[in-house]
Design a protein around this motif. Structure first.
Motif, PDB file in Angstrom:
ATOM      1  N   VAL A  11       1.023  -0.923   0.162  1.00 48.57           N
ATOM      2  CA  VAL A  11      -0.497   0.281  -0.055  1.00 48.57           C
ATOM      3  C   VAL A  11       0.744   1.269   0.197  1.00 48.57           C
ATOM      4  O   VAL A  11       0.828   2.111   0.670  1.00 48.57           O
ATOM      5  CB  VAL A  11      -0.898  -0.225   1.634  1.00 48.57           C
ATOM      6  N   GLY A  12       1.951   1.263  -0.164  1.00 44.45           N
ATOM      7  CA  GLY A  12       2.665   2.841  -1.084  1.00 44.45           C
ATOM      8  C   GLY A  12       1.651   3.220  -2.264  1.00 44.45           C
ATOM      9  O   GLY A  12       1.135   3.363  -1.819  1.00 44.45           O
ATOM     10  N   ARG A  13       3.010   4.390  -3.085  1.00 47.27           N
ATOM     11  CA  ARG A  13       1.678   5.381  -3.724  1.00 47.27           C
ATOM     12  C   ARG A  13       0.761   4.624  -4.538  1.00 47.27           C
ATOM     13  O   ARG A  13      -0.264   4.868  -3.810  1.00 47.27           O
ATOM     14  CB  ARG A  13       3.020   5.500  -4.685  1.00 47.27           C
ATOM     15  N   ILE A  14       0.331   3.923  -5.334  1.00 47.07           N
ATOM     16  CA  ILE A  14       0.010   3.217  -6.070  1.00 47.07           C
ATOM     17  C   ILE A  14      -0.905   2.414  -5.240  1.00 47.07           C
ATOM     18  O   ILE A  14      -2.273   2.441  -5.614  1.00 47.07           O
ATOM     19  CB  ILE A  14       0.317   2.285  -7.214  1.00 47.07           C
ATOM     20  N   GLY A  15      -0.228   1.598  -4.162  1.00 45.07           N
ATOM     21  CA  GLY A  15      -1.598   0.729  -3.520  1.00 45.07           C
ATOM     22  C   GLY A  15      -2.407   1.046  -2.983  1.00 45.07           C
ATOM     23  O   GLY A  15      -3.430   0.406  -2.482  1.00 45.07           O
ATOM     24  N   ALA A  16      -1.630   2.482  -1.946  1.00 46.60           N
ATOM     25  CA  ALA A  16      -3.318   3.307  -1.549  1.00 46.60           C
ATOM     26  C   ALA A  16      -3.965   3.521  -2.215  1.00 46.60           C
ATOM     27  O   ALA A  16      -5.194   3.319  -1.193  1.00 46.60           O
ATOM     28  CB  ALA A  16      -1.951   4.560  -0.670  1.00 46.60           C
ATOM     29  N   MET A  17      -3.658   4.304  -3.640  1.00 46.23           N
ATOM     30  CA  MET A  17      -5.201   4.009  -4.244  1.00 46.23           C
ATOM     31  C   MET A  17      -5.422   3.191  -4.605  1.00 46.23           C
ATOM     32  O   MET A  17      -7.021   3.211  -4.393  1.00 46.23           O
ATOM     33  CB  MET A  17      -4.091   5.333  -5.801  1.00 46.23           C
ATOM     34  N   HIS A  18      -5.454   2.511  -5.170  1.00 46.56           N
ATOM     35  CA  HIS A  18      -5.972   0.640  -5.301  1.00 46.56           C
ATOM     36  C   HIS A  18      -6.913   0.459  -3.488  1.00 46.56           C
ATOM     37  O   HIS A  18      -8.308  -0.124  -3.986  1.00 46.56           O
ATOM     38  CB  HIS A  18      -5.356  -0.313  -5.505  1.00 46.56           C
ATOM     39  N   ALA A  19      -6.662   0.334  -2.951  1.00 43.73           N
ATOM     40  CA  ALA A  19      -7.015  -0.009  -1.533  1.00 43.73           C
ATOM     41  C   ALA A  19      -8.472   1.450  -1.495  1.00 43.73           C
ATOM     42  O   ALA A  19      -9.288   0.706  -1.023  1.00 43.73           O
ATOM     43  CB  ALA A  19      -6.095   0.512   0.062  1.00 43.73           C
ATOM     44  N   ARG A  20      -8.388   2.529  -2.449  1.00 43.75           N
ATOM     45  CA  ARG A  20      -9.637   3.484  -1.927  1.00 43.75           C
ATOM     46  C   ARG A  20     -10.440   3.120  -2.708  1.00 43.75           C
ATOM     47  O   ARG A  20     -11.319   3.124  -3.311  1.00 43.75           O
ATOM     48  CB  ARG A  20      -8.622   4.909  -2.028  1.00 43.75           C
ATOM     49  N   HIS A  21      -9.730   3.190  -3.923  1.00 36.42           N
ATOM     50  CA  HIS A  21     -10.786   2.482  -4.990  1.00 36.42           C
ATOM     51  C   HIS A  21     -11.369   0.827  -4.752  1.00 36.42           C
ATOM     52  O   HIS A  21     -12.958   1.093  -4.928  1.00 36.42           O
ATOM     53  CB  HIS A  21      -9.900   2.013  -6.767  1.00 36.42           C
ATOM     54  N   LEU A  22     -10.933   0.243  -4.099  1.00 31.30           N
ATOM     55  CA  LEU A  22     -11.627  -1.172  -3.668  1.00 31.30           C
ATOM     56  C   LEU A  22     -12.553  -1.194  -3.295  1.00 31.30           C
ATOM     57  O   LEU A  22     -13.262  -2.032  -3.223  1.00 31.30           O
ATOM     58  CB  LEU A  22     -10.181  -1.970  -3.252  1.00 31.30           C
TER      59      LEU A  22
END
Ligand SMILES: NC(=O)c1ccc[n+]([C@@H]2O[C@H](COP(=O)([O-])OP(=O)(O)OC[C@H]3O[C@@H](n4cnc5c(N)ncnc54)[C@H](O)[C@@H]3O)[C@@H](O)[C@H]2O)c1
Length: 341
Positions: A11-22
């Motif tokens: 949940v770094g740069r792009i993982g944190a974004m994916h978490a928000r979308h998921l």
């Protein structure tokens, strides 16, 4: 199947974004995240009302339905393998591995285990790229004489990241190589590349270039030029031009394009310009994880539009060839595509 329980590793740069979308993806009832930095996993989870696990083994032991991998590239092979061993579908951020040589064992493992693995090339879910693919397939552009693809970041990422990124073509242009194949339906058979370092000299010292250009020949003779730069202070500029005998279609040309017209009186594009990949492709990233949820649920249909392992490796082969041409200065021919299921 009731609401899905999905896992997210990294949940770094792009993982944190994916978490928000998921957490706002329809049909996803529960999200559990893990990161090598457990504090970060806890922080991201608590901000979103998600769960967190202390490591990826614990994450997969929670009986999850699918795994999204957004760790650094070096960890992708082991985490794809862990997901496949756990018997769950995997969506892994691009690239499969740092280079093609280290991607091939992943292909073999997934093939042998019958795993379901897709790779994150989100442009396949962007409305403009989808329209380009459709228009070309429908014959609306006639025959293509040239393709021009460009990706320019507003500013370079940290030099420490660049030192491990594999080079500008592998890190950045691989997206252009993927959509070049995907929109035209053709294979790249030869690449000649050049690069320059007129920005921060530290980028050159870690063996990378800040700007690069690759001339590609497609298997029907069509020419394509792929360019990239870390320096477009006006914003994040990502475009694709399919130039055909009946006309030219441009992806990424709208009021928010990070460029300006030299023509007197022209007010297009009015702006504000796109700033980052996360903002430019937000809708595409959302659609991509939603497609993965459909795949996990079994409602995706025969063509789920997510990038297959084979396609991701094919794009990586072009990126590897471009890096090699950049190093040697000579054109690099590509062999026959890797045969995978
Ligand atoms: N599709 C795209 O447009 C796009 C954009 C940016 C990055 N990426 C890709 O996404 C990946 C991540 O990039 P980033 O910029 O978010 O990197 P990052 O360094 O910001 O984040 C990576 C995270 O993974 C964690 N991590 C490392 N090893 C781990 C492990 N074994 N288990 C769990 N967590 C672990 C790190 O602690 C870190 O928080 C890269 O492979 C990159 O190529 C894709």
């Amino acid at each position: 199947m009731s609401d899905l329980h999905l896992a997210l590793a990294g949940v770094g740069r792009i993982g944190a974004m994916h978490a928000r979308h998921l957490v706002s993806t329809p049909g996803v009832g529960r999200l559990t995240v893990a990161d090598a930095d457990a504090g970060r996993a806890r922080e991201v989870a608590s901000a979103l009302g998600a769960d967190w696990a202390p490591d990826t083994a614990a994450l997969l032991a929670r009986g999850v339905d699918g795994l999204l991998v957004a760790t650094g590239t070096a960890q992708h092979p082991e985490l794809i393998a862990a997901g496949v061993r756990a018997g769950v579908p995997v969506l892994c951020e691009k690239p499969v591995a740092p280079d093609v040589a280290s991607s091939l064992p992943v292909l073999e493992l997934v093939e042998a285990a019958g795993g379901v693995v897709r790779i994150g090339h989100q442009r396949r879910f962007d409305a403009g790229y989808r329209e380009a693919r459709r228009a070309h397939a429908a014959g609306e552009l006639g025959w293509l004489h040239a393709v021009r693809a460009t990706t320019c970041d507003a500013a370079p990422p940290p030099v420490a990241f660049l030192a491990t990124s594999g080079g500008l073509f592998r890190d950045c242009s691989v997206h252009d190589f993927d959509v070049l194949r995907w929109t035209t339906g053709r294979e790249v058979v030869e690449v000649t590349a050049r690069g320059s370092n007129n920005g921060d000299p530290a980028i050159g010292r870690v063996g990378d270039v800040d700007t690069a250009l690759a001339v590609c020949t497609l298997d029907d003779g069509t020419l394509a030029v792929v360019t990239a730069s870390r320096y477009n202070g006006a914003g994040h500029d990502v475009r694709l031009e399919l130039q055909g005998s009946l006309g030219t279609l441009v992806v990424g040309l709208d009021e928010r394009s990070a460029l300006r017209s030299a023509e007197p009186g022209a007010t297009f594009p009015a702006g504000p310009a796109h700033t980052t990949f996360a903002e430019r492709f937000a809708d595409a990233y959302r659609a991509e994880v939603a497609a993965f949820a459909d795949l996990v649920r079994g409602t995706a249909g025969p063509a789920d539009d997510l990038c297959t392992l084979a396609d991701a490796v094919a794009a990586a082969r072009v990126a590897d060839a471009a890096q090699e041409s950049l190093r040697s200065g000579a054109p690099v021919r590509l062999d026959a595509p890797v045969a995978v299921p």
